[in-house]
Motif scaffolding. Structure first.
Motif, short mmCIF file in Angstrom:
data_model
loop_
_atom_site.label_atom_id
_atom_site.label_comp_id
_atom_site.label_asym_id
_atom_site.label_seq_id
_atom_site.Cartn_x
_atom_site.Cartn_y
_atom_site.Cartn_z
N MET A 194 31.02 57.06 9.49
CA MET A 194 30.69 56.18 10.37
C MET A 194 29.43 55.34 9.72
SD MET A 194 29.39 56.38 14.47
CE MET A 194 30.91 57.12 14.76
N ASN A 195 29.40 53.84 9.77
CA ASN A 195 28.55 53.13 9.07
C ASN A 195 27.42 52.82 10.21
OD1 ASN A 195 29.84 53.19 6.68
ND2 ASN A 195 30.86 51.47 7.49
N ALA A 196 27.43 53.00 11.22
CA ALA A 196 26.68 52.74 12.43
C ALA A 196 25.17 53.65 12.16
CB ALA A 196 27.09 53.00 13.77
N LYS A 197 24.13 52.84 12.44
CA LYS A 197 22.93 53.74 12.33
C LYS A 197 22.82 54.76 13.42
CE LYS A 197 20.17 49.92 10.27
NZ LYS A 197 19.26 49.17 10.50
N ALA A 254 22.04 56.81 16.78
CA ALA A 254 21.63 56.09 18.00
C ALA A 254 21.87 57.27 19.28
CB ALA A 254 22.92 55.17 18.34
N SER A 255 20.95 56.69 20.00
CA SER A 255 20.91 57.80 21.35
C SER A 255 22.06 57.48 22.22
CB SER A 255 19.46 57.53 21.85
OG SER A 255 19.60 58.53 22.90
N ILE A 256 23.10 58.39 22.39
CA ILE A 256 24.23 58.30 23.29
C ILE A 256 24.23 59.13 24.57
CG2 ILE A 256 26.61 58.43 23.28
CD1 ILE A 256 26.31 57.68 20.16
N LEU A 257 24.60 58.79 25.60
CA LEU A 257 24.95 59.52 26.91
C LEU A 257 26.35 59.50 27.18
CD1 LEU A 257 24.05 61.12 29.22
CD2 LEU A 257 23.70 59.04 30.70
N LEU A 258 26.99 60.75 27.12
CA LEU A 258 28.53 60.89 27.21
C LEU A 258 28.64 61.54 28.74
CD1 LEU A 258 31.36 60.95 26.22
CD2 LEU A 258 30.81 63.22 25.12
N VAL A 259 29.41 60.94 29.43
CA VAL A 259 29.66 61.01 30.86
C VAL A 259 30.92 61.38 31.19
CG1 VAL A 259 29.13 60.53 33.17
CG2 VAL A 259 27.41 59.57 31.34
N ASP A 260 31.36 62.49 31.19
CA ASP A 260 32.86 62.78 31.59
C ASP A 260 32.91 64.18 32.11
OD1 ASP A 260 35.79 63.35 31.23
OD2 ASP A 260 35.70 61.62 29.57
N GLN A 292 32.65 68.56 24.82
CA GLN A 292 32.23 69.34 23.83
C GLN A 292 32.67 68.99 22.39
OE1 GLN A 292 33.48 73.30 24.95
NE2 GLN A 292 31.47 73.56 26.13
N SER A 293 33.87 68.35 22.39
CA SER A 293 34.36 68.11 21.11
C SER A 293 33.87 66.86 20.74
CB SER A 293 35.97 67.92 21.35
OG SER A 293 36.52 67.46 20.14
N MET A 294 33.87 65.76 21.54
CA MET A 294 33.39 64.60 21.14
C MET A 294 31.72 64.44 20.93
SD MET A 294 33.81 61.10 23.15
CE MET A 294 35.53 61.09 23.21
N SER A 295 31.01 65.33 21.57
CA SER A 295 29.63 65.55 21.32
C SER A 295 29.35 65.97 19.92
CB SER A 295 28.95 66.07 22.48
OG SER A 295 29.51 67.69 22.67
N HIS A 296 30.08 66.72 19.36
CA HIS A 296 29.99 67.74 18.10
C HIS A 296 30.36 66.53 17.11
CE1 HIS A 296 28.89 71.72 19.35
NE2 HIS A 296 29.98 71.81 19.95
N TRP A 297 31.31 65.82 17.21
CA TRP A 297 31.83 64.71 16.30
C TRP A 297 30.68 63.47 16.22
CZ3 TRP A 297 33.21 59.59 16.96
CH2 TRP A 297 34.02 58.97 15.87
N LEU A 298 30.12 63.34 17.52
CA LEU A 298 29.05 62.33 17.24
C LEU A 298 27.97 62.75 16.46
CD1 LEU A 298 29.45 60.81 21.01
CD2 LEU A 298 30.09 59.85 18.62
N ARG A 299 27.58 64.16 16.81
CA ARG A 299 26.29 64.74 16.21
C ARG A 299 26.45 64.72 14.72
NH1 ARG A 299 26.37 68.16 21.20
NH2 ARG A 299 24.48 67.42 22.73
N ASP A 300 27.64 65.13 14.45
CA ASP A 300 27.80 65.00 12.90
C ASP A 300 27.74 63.83 11.95
OD1 ASP A 300 28.64 67.57 13.06
OD2 ASP A 300 31.00 67.20 12.98
N PHE A 301 27.59 62.70 12.84
CA PHE A 301 27.21 61.39 12.44
C PHE A 301 25.65 60.99 12.44
CE2 PHE A 301 31.62 61.05 12.70
CZ PHE A 301 32.14 60.57 11.39
N GLY A 302 24.77 62.00 12.95
CA GLY A 302 23.54 62.06 13.14
C GLY A 302 23.14 61.04 14.51
N HIS A 303 24.03 60.88 15.45
CA HIS A 303 23.69 60.58 16.60
C HIS A 303 23.08 61.64 17.62
CE1 HIS A 303 25.82 56.93 15.87
NE2 HIS A 303 26.85 57.34 15.61
N GLN A 304 21.91 61.38 18.54
CA GLN A 304 21.46 62.19 19.34
C GLN A 304 22.30 62.11 20.81
OE1 GLN A 304 17.52 61.22 19.98
NE2 GLN A 304 16.93 61.61 17.87
N VAL A 305 23.00 63.12 21.25
CA VAL A 305 23.80 63.14 22.34
C VAL A 305 23.45 64.00 23.44
CG1 VAL A 305 26.25 63.31 23.08
CG2 VAL A 305 25.59 62.81 20.61
N GLN A 306 23.41 63.16 24.65
CA GLN A 306 23.34 64.03 25.93
C GLN A 306 24.47 63.86 26.63
OE1 GLN A 306 20.34 65.94 26.65
NE2 GLN A 306 19.66 65.22 24.51
#
Length: 511
Positions: free
Chosen positions: A1-4, A6-12, A19-33
């Motif tokens: 992922m080339n995006a810088k 980011a701070s992301i809120l995942l609502v589901d 759990q799966s998507m938040s781990h995947w996003l954190r692997d790219f350096g994103h901060q996920v709540q």
């Protein structure tokens, strides 16, 4: 992922997906709540800043559409990406209309989600840059656009900051060309009304009946030619600022109408019976002495006291000589960029003359003189030869009648001398052959290291320019007056830089 990152809120409400998507996003350096319902999402949004919201539309009994609308109003910088397993074309349209950036259908592919996040963050960055640009433009339209080092102007800036948010009327007084309109715009830009319209009306440019229609509007059939209803400037400036320039020219009847609207902020359109109310901040300007007009009975005393709550008096340019180099530099670079000329600035002798001249037309006249010099100049450094005759002191200034008593209409810098014009047999051309008794004096040092042709270019240019202006740029009449054929005139105009059509416009504006 080339995006810088980011701070992301995942609502589901799908725990496994979260759990799966938040781990995947954190692997790219994103901060996920994460949040499982709307209440948890609202708590997270209130607690910290997020760049991106990934939102499922169906959260048990909750509807994600409600959160899209809330985020759009309360957190406009947050980019919303919608996730749903029940997407229809209509759902996508409704989500975008509610404020979402994009809609993705479950199950979401990694590459699809990656691209959507990159696009969403990129769009958010563009929106933020646009906002910064708008703020920068607002600043440029405010006080930062008024160039000055003068202590009187700096005191005026303090007054502007003090009254910017007051609803009271402001009266700006000063000679023509001192920048009254610019100060009015600065007050508007410093106020809480800056996002609303700034509407300007030149009262002196309209007859009384048209001015009333312009300010208050009219209804269809109010007078001959009123084919439709018209909204007036007071209504257009509702919750914004209305700038009434040349208010001293208003007729007694118009003064009565203005007094009412400034007291009650209510009026009726011309030919109408319905009373309209507005929340309009009014700024007025004049170059007249309104207190003298009141004493003479030309201006209503009650209106004068109503509009003169705060009076800002702008000094004339001759009273702030120290600002002339600063203003010249700004006008010169703007004119050079517009005309594509490579110009560095004025030499010392030319700047001395510019600072010695009384400037009856004030800053507006100075700007025209600088633009003229840039258009006429053949060199990178502007000299006395590039200044108009009235500034150099070779002719009487046609605007000198506007000067207060005691200010000479022709000022020459010490040591440079001046050339007085006499009327010759050629119908008003300068008589360069006049003897010493006529007051002609030339400065020999100005011709140092110049050929005869180069030394004669300055006077020749001014003679042709003077005659062109005299005959309103009619080249045939100019050639006849100079006793030369038209071909010779055209060649001389081209050689001397007088064939640029923009020059005629600049000079007409200056005179």
């Amino acid at each position: 992922m080339n995006a810088k990152p980011a701070s992301i809120l995942l609502v589901d409400d799908d725990l496994q997906l979260v759990q799966s998507m938040s781990h995947w996003l954190r692997d790219f350096g994103h901060q996920v709540q994460t949040a499982g319902n709307l209440e948890e999402a609202r708590t997270e949004l209130a607690a910290r800043h997020f760049d991106l919201l990934l939102l499922d539309l169906r959260l048990g009994s909750d509807d994600g559409f409600h959160l899209i609308s809330e985020v759009r109003k309360a957190y406009p910088d947050v980019c919303v990406l919608v996730l749903t397993g029940y997407a229809t074309p209509q759902t996508a349209v409704e989500a975008i209309e509610a404020g979402a950036f994009d809609l993705l259908t479950k199950p979401v592919l990694d590459a699809e989600l990656q691209l959507a996040i990159e696009r969403g963050l990129s769009q958010r960055q563009i929106a933020q840059e646009n906002q910064r640009l708008r703020q920068s433009l607002d600043v440029r339209s405010g006080l930062e656009n008024v160039l000055t080092h003068d202590y009187r102007m700096l005191k005026i800036f303090d007054v502007i900051d003090s009254v910017a948010d007051a609803r009271a009327s402001v009266l700006i007084t000063g000679e023509n060309g001192t920048g009254k309109s610019m100060i009015a715009r600065a007050i508007h830009q410093r106020s809480s009304r800056r996002q609303k319209p700034f509407v300007e009306v030149a009262c002196g440019a309209l007859p009384d009946n048209l001015l009333e229609s312009e300010l208050f509007g009219h209804v269809k059939g109010a007078f001959t030619g009123a084919a439709t209803d018209k909204v007036g400037k007071f209504h257009l400036a509702d919750r914004g600022t209305l700038f009434l320039d040349e208010i001293g020219t208003a007729s007694p009847a118009m003064q009565v109408k203005l007094l009412r609207v400034l007291q009650e902020f209510e009026f009726e359109q011309v030919g109408g019976t319905k009373t309209q109310s507005v929340d309009t901040r009014v700024i007025l300007a004049t170059n007249e002495d309104l207190s003298a007009a009141v004493n003479d009975g030309r201006f209503r005393q009650d209106l004068y006291y109503r509009i003169n709550v705060v009076n800002i008096v702008l000094p004339a340019l001759r009273e702030r000589v120290g600002d002339i180099p600063l203003l010249c530099d700004s006008f010169l670079h703007a004119a050079a960029e517009t005309s594509g000329r490579d110009v560095d600035g004025f030499d010392h002798e030319a700047m001395q003359l510019l600072q010695a001249y009384p400037w009856p037309g004030n800053v507006r006249q100075l700007q025209n003189v600088v633009e003229r010099a840039v258009l006429l100049s053949r060199d990178k450094v502007l000299t006395v030869q590039d200044l108009p005759p009235e500034v150099v002191g070779t002719v009487a200034d046609p605007l000198s009648a506007a000067l207060p008593q005691g200010i000479p209409s022709s000022i020459a810098s010490p040591g440079t001398g001046s050339i007085s014009q006499t009327q010759g047999a050629t119908g008003g051309l300068p008589n360069q052959a006049a003897g010493p008794e006529s007051g002609n004096r030339l400065n020999p040092s100005s011709f140092a290291n110049k050929t005869l042709r180069e030394a004669l270019e300055g006077p020749e240019r001014e003679i042709i320019l003077h005659t062109l202006r005299r005959f309103k740029w009619n080249r045939a009449a100019t050639a006849d007056a100079l006793d030369i054929n038209r071909t010779t005139l055209y060649k001389k105009m081209k050689r001397l830089g007088l064939d640029d059509p923009r020059l005629q416009f600049a000079l007409d504006e200056a005179h």
